[in-house]
Design an enzyme around this catalytic site. Structure first.
Site, mmCIF file in Angstrom:
data_model
loop_
_atom_site.group_PDB
_atom_site.id
_atom_site.type_symbol
_atom_site.label_atom_id
_atom_site.label_comp_id
_atom_site.label_asym_id
_atom_site.label_seq_id
_atom_site.Cartn_x
_atom_site.Cartn_y
_atom_site.Cartn_z
ATOM 1 C CG HIS A 82 10.179 -6.644 -0.037
ATOM 2 N ND1 HIS A 82 11.564 -5.506 -0.189
ATOM 3 C CD2 HIS A 82 9.508 -5.585 1.005
ATOM 4 C CE1 HIS A 82 11.272 -4.494 0.213
ATOM 5 N NE2 HIS A 82 9.852 -4.782 0.849
ATOM 6 C CG ASP A 161 10.780 3.255 -6.100
ATOM 7 O OD1 ASP A 161 10.202 3.538 -5.359
ATOM 8 O OD2 ASP A 161 11.776 2.622 -5.626
ATOM 9 N NE ARG A 168 5.489 7.181 -2.116
ATOM 10 C CZ ARG A 168 6.085 5.184 -1.839
ATOM 11 N NH1 ARG A 168 7.001 4.956 -3.014
ATOM 12 N NH2 ARG A 168 5.499 4.738 -0.880
ATOM 13 C CB SER A 183 7.944 1.708 -4.329
ATOM 14 O OG SER A 183 8.845 1.842 -3.858
ATOM 15 C CE LYS A 187 11.981 -0.178 -4.653
ATOM 16 N NZ LYS A 187 12.325 0.376 -3.431
HETATM 17 N N1 URA Z 1 9.867 0.585 0.598
HETATM 18 C C1 URA Z 1 9.654 0.620 -0.566
HETATM 19 O O1 URA Z 1 10.864 0.452 -1.716
HETATM 20 N N2 URA Z 1 9.241 1.553 -1.264
HETATM 21 C C2 URA Z 1 8.164 2.332 -0.627
HETATM 22 O O2 URA Z 1 7.393 2.649 -0.492
HETATM 23 C C3 URA Z 1 8.132 1.632 0.850
HETATM 24 C C4 URA Z 1 9.331 0.631 1.371
#
Ligand code: URA
Length: 448
Positions: A82, A161, A168, A183, A187
């Site tokens: 990621h 999320d 957010r 977050s 995932k």
């Molecule tokens: N990327 C995400 O998936 N979530 C966040 O909160 C910030 C960056």
């Protein structure tokens, strides 16, 4: 559940029990908590923070708000990478097929870009016919058969999320380390991974602009990933300068294919040239692969792992795997190859030339990202329609020597007016100095 009392408790800096967090995530996902109350909770978390147990509970509750991918037993470890995002960051594209050829399974669930940061799915959308939205069953089947998939989250994955991120965004609570950690990791945990490498960027075009902030986020994510049973490492990488020589959706796909085709031949050419040239993309791809090889005990040392990953790339197999992945996801390979053969697909290309000779001492990733977004290559809002063909390539990188009138970059635009306006703005992105700038490492730190 009395959610108001939980908001008040967090507002006063109290610790919430894991069961309370699980319950409010469940209720919020089911539409039983109004957005205004959840926004208040997010603001309380923003100011008061969450401790490790609370963050773990939040992450797991978010993961469990929807489908978790289930893979059959297999000796090939499940891995992913990621990145917190940046300009020209196309690492996922060559990395997924490389990892599949190294004996991994790679369920790479990716996202779209917003603002100046590009998204992997937007890049892939520039490939004729390529499908990024796949049902969970197809994701699992493709990973089992080919070894890799790059696609978007299904509607049923981590719905908490999606809802929380939108709130957010609208309530000024995005930059909170526990909320970012939950977050991102919710995932990744929904992919049922064995190992994860995180590329946390710092610099003028990064989400976290200072190295100290990037380190804090990386430490939190590494601790939580490991706590949740996924072998997790993070690398802190520089995002003051774009990665590679191209930025813009289609131009990045093209550069990714170049990376798969040239492999280390590219490295040999440019090692002789400069410390940090076009090799940065390749370096980062090999580094991510090498960490995952070590994390899963397929290699004993990073040096041995890098050699293995480099040899694999040089074998040409990852380039073939890329085509297999494309075909499996509906791409028209003939149209893709025809598109690849073009030097450019945007209607207008202009060159920005150096006014004097010397060393490139700055190549500002933020400004480059803003220019590409304004050319139509990025989104100003979630609804913006992207022009895949615009962007910037042949970017001269810090440390490279350029002669007077040498090309500093090319602008690919939809029309001459926007190309010329972009080119004027881009003059400020480059600085040329008499002496070479101090060398800086692409990977500044490794956290494990
Ligand atoms: N990327 C995400 O998936 N979530 C966040 O909160 C910030 C960056």
């Amino acid at each position: 559940m009395n959610f108001l009392s939980l908001i008040e408790a967090k507002r006063e800096g109290k610790t919430l029990a894991p069961g309370q967090i699980q319950e409010f995530i469940r209720e919020f996902t089911a539409g039983k908590i109004p957005d205004y109350q959840m926004a208040a909770m997010l603001m309380a978390i923003y100011f008061r923070g969450l401790d490790t147990a609370e963050t773990t509970a939040l992450t797991l509750a978010m993961r469990d708000s929807g489908d978790v991918l289930k893979f059959p037993g297999d000796k090939r470890p499940l891995v992913d990478k990621h990145s917190t995002g940046g300009i020209g960051d196309k690492v996922s594209l060559p990395l997924a097929p490389l990892l599949a050829c190294l004996g991994f399974r790679v369920p790479m669930i990716s996202g779209r870009g917003l603002g100046i940061t590009g998204g992997t799915l937007d890049k892939l959308d520039s490939i004729p016919g390529f499908q990024t939205l796949l049902p969970a069953k197809k994701i699992v089947a493709q990973v089992q058969k080919i070894g890799c998939v790059i696609c978007g989250q299904t509607d049923r994955m981590v719905p908490a999320d999606k809802k929380i991120y939108a709130l957010r965004d609208a309530s000024g609570t995005v930059p909170s380390i526990p909320l970012i950690t939950a977050s991102i990791l919710s995932k990744k945990l929904a992919e049922s991974l064995d190992a994860l490498v995180l590329d946390v960027k710092f610099g003028c075009a990064a989400f976290m602009q200072t190295k100290a902030d990037a380190r804090k986020l990386a430490q939190a994510m590494v601790a939580l990933g490991n706590e949740c049973g996924v072998n997790t490492r993070a690398i802190l990488t520089d995002m003051n300068t774009p990665l590679g020589r191209a930025a813009g959706n289609w131009l990045e796909v093209k550069e990714s294919v170049d990376c798969l085709e040239t492999g280390r031949a590219d490295l040999r050419v440019s090692q002789a040239a400069q410390q940090r040239g076009p090799t940065d993309l390749l370096e980062l791809v090999l580094d991510c692969a090498a960490h995952l090889l070590v994390q899963t005990r397929k290699s004993k040392s990073l040096a041995a792992a890098r050699q293995l990953a480099g040899d694999c790339l040089d074998s040409g197999e990852p380039r073939k795997k890329w085509d297999k992945m494309l075909v499996a996801q509906g791409a028209d390979l003939k149209a893709f190859n025809q598109k690849l053969a073009h030097d450019h697909t945007a209607p207008v290309v202009v060159e920005l030339k150096a006014k004097k000779s010397g060393y490139v001492s700055r190549c500002d990733a933020r400004l480059i990202g803003e220019v590409i977004r304004d050319l139509g290559g990025g989104r100003l809002t979630k609804e913006s329609v992207i022009d895949f063909d615009v962007g910037i390539d042949r970017i001269a990188k810090p440390g490279e020597r350029v002669g007077k009138f040498a090309v500093l970059c090319r602008v690919h635009a939809g029309n001459r007016r926007s190309a010329e306006s972009a080119s004027r703005r881009l003059k400020a992105a480059f600085a040329i100095s008499v002496k070479p700038p101090a060398a800086f490492p692409l990977v500044a730190e490794i956290l494990r």
